[in-house]
Design an enzyme around this catalytic site. Structure first.
Site, PDB file in Angstrom:
ATOM      1  N   HIS A  72       0.811  -1.374  -0.052  1.00  0.00           N
ATOM      2  CA  HIS A  72       0.031  -0.138   0.040  1.00  0.00           C
ATOM      3  C   HIS A  72       0.876   1.272   0.050  1.00  0.00           C
ATOM      4  O   HIS A  72       1.654   1.462   0.933  1.00  0.00           O
ATOM      5  CB  HIS A  72      -0.819  -0.061   1.222  1.00  0.00           C
ATOM      6  CG  HIS A  72      -2.012  -0.848   0.895  1.00  0.00           C
ATOM      7  ND1 HIS A  72      -3.305  -0.512   1.732  1.00  0.00           N
ATOM      8  CD2 HIS A  72      -2.237  -1.939   0.186  1.00  0.00           C
ATOM      9  CE1 HIS A  72      -4.316  -1.560   1.434  1.00  0.00           C
ATOM     10  NE2 HIS A  72      -3.600  -2.401   0.575  1.00  0.00           N
ATOM     11  N   TYR A 201      -9.381   5.408   7.378  1.00  0.00           N
ATOM     12  CA  TYR A 201      -9.654   5.713   8.750  1.00  0.00           C
ATOM     13  C   TYR A 201     -10.805   7.018   9.121  1.00  0.00           C
ATOM     14  O   TYR A 201     -10.464   7.882   8.459  1.00  0.00           O
ATOM     15  CB  TYR A 201      -8.440   6.132   9.686  1.00  0.00           C
ATOM     16  CG  TYR A 201      -7.426   5.221   9.499  1.00  0.00           C
ATOM     17  CD1 TYR A 201      -6.344   4.698   8.587  1.00  0.00           C
ATOM     18  CD2 TYR A 201      -6.941   4.474  10.814  1.00  0.00           C
ATOM     19  CE1 TYR A 201      -5.459   3.881   8.683  1.00  0.00           C
ATOM     20  CE2 TYR A 201      -6.084   3.455  10.986  1.00  0.00           C
ATOM     21  CZ  TYR A 201      -5.289   3.202   9.821  1.00  0.00           C
ATOM     22  OH  TYR A 201      -4.379   2.132  10.123  1.00  0.00           O
ATOM     23  N   PRO A 293      -4.750   0.212  18.535  1.00  0.00           N
ATOM     24  CA  PRO A 293      -4.481  -0.337  17.494  1.00  0.00           C
ATOM     25  C   PRO A 293      -4.579   0.686  16.273  1.00  0.00           C
ATOM     26  O   PRO A 293      -4.219   0.371  14.988  1.00  0.00           O
ATOM     27  CB  PRO A 293      -5.578  -1.433  16.952  1.00  0.00           C
ATOM     28  CG  PRO A 293      -6.803  -1.162  17.708  1.00  0.00           C
ATOM     29  CD  PRO A 293      -5.936  -0.494  18.897  1.00  0.00           C
ATOM     30  N   LYS A 297       0.463  -0.414  15.127  1.00  0.00           N
ATOM     31  CA  LYS A 297       2.040  -0.296  15.430  1.00  0.00           C
ATOM     32  C   LYS A 297       2.317  -1.622  16.331  1.00  0.00           C
ATOM     33  O   LYS A 297       3.505  -1.867  16.681  1.00  0.00           O
ATOM     34  CB  LYS A 297       2.257   0.887  16.427  1.00  0.00           C
ATOM     35  CG  LYS A 297       2.545   2.032  15.357  1.00  0.00           C
ATOM     36  CD  LYS A 297       3.868   2.176  14.725  1.00  0.00           C
ATOM     37  CE  LYS A 297       3.634   3.100  13.675  1.00  0.00           C
ATOM     38  NZ  LYS A 297       3.581   2.566  11.972  1.00  0.00           N
ATOM     39  N   TYR A 385       3.550   6.699  10.135  1.00  0.00           N
ATOM     40  CA  TYR A 385       2.730   5.623   9.689  1.00  0.00           C
ATOM     41  C   TYR A 385       3.653   4.369   9.044  1.00  0.00           C
ATOM     42  O   TYR A 385       3.658   3.128   9.180  1.00  0.00           O
ATOM     43  CB  TYR A 385       1.776   5.878   8.981  1.00  0.00           C
ATOM     44  CG  TYR A 385       0.698   4.747   8.607  1.00  0.00           C
ATOM     45  CD1 TYR A 385      -0.545   4.779   9.460  1.00  0.00           C
ATOM     46  CD2 TYR A 385       0.574   3.953   7.656  1.00  0.00           C
ATOM     47  CE1 TYR A 385      -1.506   3.829   9.501  1.00  0.00           C
ATOM     48  CE2 TYR A 385      -0.312   2.817   7.366  1.00  0.00           C
ATOM     49  CZ  TYR A 385      -1.432   3.006   8.397  1.00  0.00           C
ATOM     50  OH  TYR A 385      -2.366   1.879   8.394  1.00  0.00           O
TER      51      TYR A 385
END
Ligand code: APR
Ligand code: PHB
Length: 394
Positions: A72, A201, A293, A297, A385
């Site tokens: 991704h 998200y 979550p 990580k 990220y």
């Protein structure tokens, strides 16, 4: 029995450490209280940082990941009726993440370990570490009705949040940092095509939602629920309706629903223990720290602990560098705290908190608007990220 490194726990931390050590010619035995089927039935995380992907390659367990994992280049943040894309690849000079389930990583590691003929003792009861402050530590446990003693040079506590390793350290030598969030994530796994080719998200006034996936035909979706909610009260229909309401309309229209294969509620917690070491016992992964979550990580922090201990042990056995052993905890904790910070921050800007008043709601929206609207803000999100760098062991 005797080995060089005794590993407690056959989750991703223990199995990855064991595989790396085995390939480097460092003998190790894993002692695990459950059986492999139970471990593989747990549905956990799904996003691997580049650092973890590289470590899995180094461990030689990348074949299925490279064939089936999904690279991704970015993800979406949805808020205020709009979607903002974080272009991970462009913002980090080419770094990406790999969507590949923890269950699959664990299966690959178990198969590689079995093929290598390394020893894993499943169904071990009452595992206890001893002599951690001496030069000759050992484990005791019961298996098939017999008490076993496993002598070793070092003990790796890879036994998760509820394991025995952290609990065997005198509590007065430990400092615990903890935050429990007043909500959980209700997650479902379904045999449906993903609503989008990237993760979404979503911050919504009804609560947070996340669209994730395991493959082009298998999805993983989550909605924030109250801490007291019971999974039995959530039919598939109720879940899909709630998820749709929390997504931007254009996304919700595209959502393909279907029967769930798995459905569960996970509480959210931030937790760190300091130090991550007691004499010859080292804590790795969930045994030492938990993150909510939201930043993906947890599994990745386990991998960076494994990398740190592995590289230290390579130098200990290869070059006699025992001076490095006492640096393990401080090296790990520097990275752990940065991931704790990012996970806490992502959680706080994306969820509905019971105490959120109108002012806090505006601030939350403004934080998302500011960070996604600023080149520096987008870069900050992206570099965290994809994962901060691993520290060199010198
Ligand atoms: N004796 C032996 N084994 C034990 C004991 C014990 N007393 N207590 C726990 N275990 C085993 C568990 O059965 C489990 O298989 O230790 C293992 C710990 O595995 P995980 O909980 O998966 O922890 P870890 O390997 O550190 O994985 C990192 O990252 O994404 C997160 O929480 C997620 O599991 C994931 C974690
Ligand atoms: C998942 O796919 O399970 C997942 C993805 C991203 C997260 C958390 C969980 O931040």
């Amino acid at each position: 029995m005797k080995t060089q490194v005794a590993i407690i726990g056959a989750g991703p931390s223990g199995l990855l450490l064991g595989q790396l050590l085995h390939r480097a010619g460092i003998d190790n035995v894993i002692v695990e209280r459950k059986d492999p089927e139970y471990i593989l039935s747990r549905i956990r995380a799904g996003v691997l940082e580049q650092g973890m992907v590289d470590l899995l390659r180094e461990a030689g367990v990348n074949e299925r990941m490279d064939a089936h994992g999904l690279v991704h280049d970015g993800f979406e943040l949805a808020f205020d009726g709009r979607c903002e894309r974080i272009d991970l690849k462009a913002l980090t000079g080419g770094r990406t993440v790999m969507v590949y389930g923890q269950t699959e990583v664990t299966r690959d590691l178990m198969e590689a370990r079995a093929a290598a003929g390394a020893v894993t003792l499943y169904d071990a009861e009452n595992v206890q570490p001893h002599g951690m402050q001496s030069d000759s530590p050992y484990l005791t446990f019961e298996r098939n009705g017999e008490t076993v003693r496993l002598d070793c040079d070092y003990i790796a506590g890879c036994d998760g949040f509820h394991g025995v390793s952290r609990q065997s350290i005198p509590q007065e030598t430990l400092k615990i940092f903890e935050r429990v969030y007043p909500f959980g994530w209700l997650g479902i796994l379904a045999e449906t095509p993903p609503v989008s080719h990237e993760l979404i998200y979503s911050n919504h006034e009804r609560g947070f939602a996340l669209c994730s996936m395991r493959s082009p035909t298998r999805t993983r979706y989550y909605v924030q629920v109250g801490a007291e909610e019971q999974v039995e009260d959530w039919s598939d229909e109720r879940f899909w309706e709630e998820l749709k309401r929390r997504l931007p309309a254009t996304v919700a229209e595209q959502l393909v629903t279907g029967p769930s294969i798995e459905k569960s509620i996970a509480p959210l917690r931030s937790f760190v223990v300091e130090p991550m070491q007691y004499g010859r016992l080292f804590l790795l992964g969930d045994a030492a720290h938990i993150v909510p979550p939201t930043g993906a990580k947890g599994l990745n922090l386990a991998a960076s602990d494994v990398s740190t201990l592995y590289r230290i042990l390579l130098k200990v056995y290869g070059e006699g560098r025992t001076d490095l052993l006492e640096k393990y905890s401080s090296i790990c904790l520097r990275r752990v705290w940065k991931a704790e910070r990012f996970s806490w921050w992502m959680t706080s800007i994306l969820h509905r908190f019971p105490e959120t008043d109108a002012f806090s709601q505006r601030l939350q929206k403004t934080e998302l608007d500011y960070f996604t609207g600023s080149a520096a803000g987008r870069k900050t999100i992206a570099e965290n990220y994809v994962g901060l760098p691993y520290e060199a062991i010198e």
